[in-house]
Design an enzyme around this catalytic site. Structure first.
Site, PDB file in Angstrom:
ATOM      1  N   ALA A 239      -0.609   1.343   5.976  1.00 45.96           N
ATOM      2  CA  ALA A 239       0.497   0.388   5.839  1.00 45.96           C
ATOM      3  C   ALA A 239       1.469   0.474   7.023  1.00 45.96           C
ATOM      4  O   ALA A 239       1.320   1.305   7.930  1.00 45.96           O
ATOM      5  CB  ALA A 239       1.229   0.630   4.528  1.00 45.96           C
ATOM      6  N   HIS A 240       2.503  -0.381   6.954  1.00 45.92           N
ATOM      7  CA  HIS A 240       3.446  -0.480   8.069  1.00 45.92           C
ATOM      8  C   HIS A 240       4.217   0.815   8.307  1.00 45.92           C
ATOM      9  O   HIS A 240       4.572   1.539   7.391  1.00 45.92           O
ATOM     10  CB  HIS A 240       4.415  -1.652   7.866  1.00 45.92           C
ATOM     11  CG  HIS A 240       5.189  -1.612   6.580  1.00 45.92           C
ATOM     12  ND1 HIS A 240       5.911  -2.679   6.126  1.00 45.92           N
ATOM     13  CD2 HIS A 240       5.348  -0.657   5.651  1.00 45.92           C
ATOM     14  CE1 HIS A 240       6.501  -2.384   4.989  1.00 45.92           C
ATOM     15  NE2 HIS A 240       6.164  -1.145   4.682  1.00 45.92           N
ATOM     16  N   ASN A 241       4.418   1.097   9.603  1.00 48.15           N
ATOM     17  CA  ASN A 241       5.194   2.252  10.062  1.00 48.15           C
ATOM     18  C   ASN A 241       4.576   3.603   9.702  1.00 48.15           C
ATOM     19  O   ASN A 241       5.241   4.630   9.774  1.00 48.15           O
ATOM     20  CB  ASN A 241       6.634   2.193   9.542  1.00 48.15           C
ATOM     21  CG  ASN A 241       7.411   1.024  10.130  1.00 48.15           C
ATOM     22  OD1 ASN A 241       7.480  -0.047   9.507  1.00 48.15           O
ATOM     23  ND2 ASN A 241       7.961   1.205  11.306  1.00 48.15           N
ATOM     24  N   SER A 259       5.513   3.976   5.968  1.00 47.50           N
ATOM     25  CA  SER A 259       6.384   4.996   6.566  1.00 47.50           C
ATOM     26  C   SER A 259       5.972   6.428   6.246  1.00 47.50           C
ATOM     27  O   SER A 259       6.768   7.349   6.419  1.00 47.50           O
ATOM     28  CB  SER A 259       7.843   4.780   6.154  1.00 47.50           C
ATOM     29  OG  SER A 259       8.296   3.522   6.618  1.00 47.50           O
TER      30      SER A 259
END
Length: 344
Positions: A239-241, A259
């Site tokens: 997923a993002h980051n 994250s």
């Protein structure tokens, strides 16, 4: 191409036991051996095949003790599995590589294509794209505007690289994978969910291999990073980051929420899941189907959901299996106590 046992032994730093002039021109599993093939034995449960295999040469570990006569020529090495991997890499590197741009591919005039590249039919190379020397872009690959692909990369059919993303050198991405799709960012509102624009990018460093139908999402801001040497299996979600540390490996269907930071040299079993905003230390070993919902220090092994150390997990598993009987016993005791109370 044909090689002798002596030549192979020199390449893998092994010792020939048998006919050093025995020749091979292909690979075969030890249980499916045939003349002219080389096989390997690393798992003890396959040892019985050694005495009946028709393969001409077999790689075995140095410490293997023979119980019967073996027809095949043996090459004793420190680690048979690692040695056959080296041979397979050599074999793969000797295959001729395609070059040139197919007439049915679209390449933007502003794209920069390195020497000795291959771009297959119906591939799309957008504006400002840079592709390094010797990279192989198979049919129906899409590389969107301003993305960069390093040297020696291999993108199989139907891979999508979204705009501005960065791939290092010697990156392999298998069919159907998507690098740089929007991260899953939505803000609840009175009318539903408002999309949060994902304006970051994905960075894939050198020597990464990504399996089929895996997704690495672009960051909300900044970068989603897969560091060098990482190997991701099929159907993995990053997923993002998220940040994945060097030389970490993940089996199929692993899911990593936004994250999360995963350290170097970690090993993650299939279908393990990570909640967001947690940190996993270096050299953490995570069993299949584990649920990770907290930070983990490095140099440890965990399993289960929620994840715990293996000893506690297996003890808990034994108790879990006994729960139906324990419930019956508890129910019987409760009824007995109620009877005693009623007779007072």
């Amino acid at each position: 191409m044909e090689f002798t046992a002596k030549q192979i032994a020199q390449f893998v730093e092994g010792r020939v036991e048998g006919d050093e002039n025995a020749t091979v021109n292909t690979f075969a599993k030890i249980e499916e051996g045939r003349e002219g093939a080389i096989s390997f034995l690393s798992n003890p449960k396959y040892t019985h095949f050694l005495y009946e295999t028709a393969s001409s040469v077999v790689l075995v570990n140095e410490d293997l003790k023979l119980e019967h006569e073996v027809k095949a020529t043996l090459i004793r090495v420190k680690n048979a599995y690692e040695s056959v991997a080296k041979l397979l890499q050599l074999y793969e590197s000797m295959k001729p590589k395609k070059t040139g741009i197919d007439s049915l591919a679209f390449v933007s005039p502003s794209a920069k294509i390195g020497d000795n590249c291959y771009i297959g039919a119906f591939a799309y190379i957008g504006e400002g794209v840079e592709i390094g020397e010797g990279s192989q872009i198979y049919p129906h690959v899409v590389i969107e505007d301003n993305a960069r692909v390093g040297s020696g990369c291999l993108l199989y059919p139907n891979v999508s690289i979204y705009h501005d993303c960065r791939l290092g050198n010697n990156v392999t991405i298998h069919s159907g994978s998507v690098i740089g799709a929007d991260g899953f960012g939505f803000a609840p509102s009175t009318e539903g969910y408002d999309k949060i624009p994902q304006i970051g990018i994905v960075v894939i460093e050198d020597n990464v291999e990504i399996g089929a139908n895996t997704c690495v999402d672009r960051s909300t801001m900044g970068q989603t990073i897969v560091h060098k040497g990482v190997k991701l299996d099929n159907l993995v979600q990053v997923a993002h980051n998220v940040e994945v540390g060097e030389n970490t490996v993940m089996s199929a269907q692993v899911g990593i929420a936004g994250s999360t930071k995963i350290g170097a040299w970690c090993m993650v079993g299939g279908q393990a899941g990570f909640s967001g905003h947690i940190k996993i230390g270096d050299k953490t070993f995570i069993g299949a189907q584990s649920g990770i919902n907290r930070d983990l220090k490095g140099d440890q092994t965990v399993i289960g959901s929620p994840a715990m150390e293996p000893r506690g997990y297996f003890r808990s598993s034994v108790i879990f299996q006994k729960l139906p009987d324990m419930y019956k016993q508890l129910d019987a005791l409760q009824k007995e106590v109620e009877k005693l109370k009623a007779n007072k």
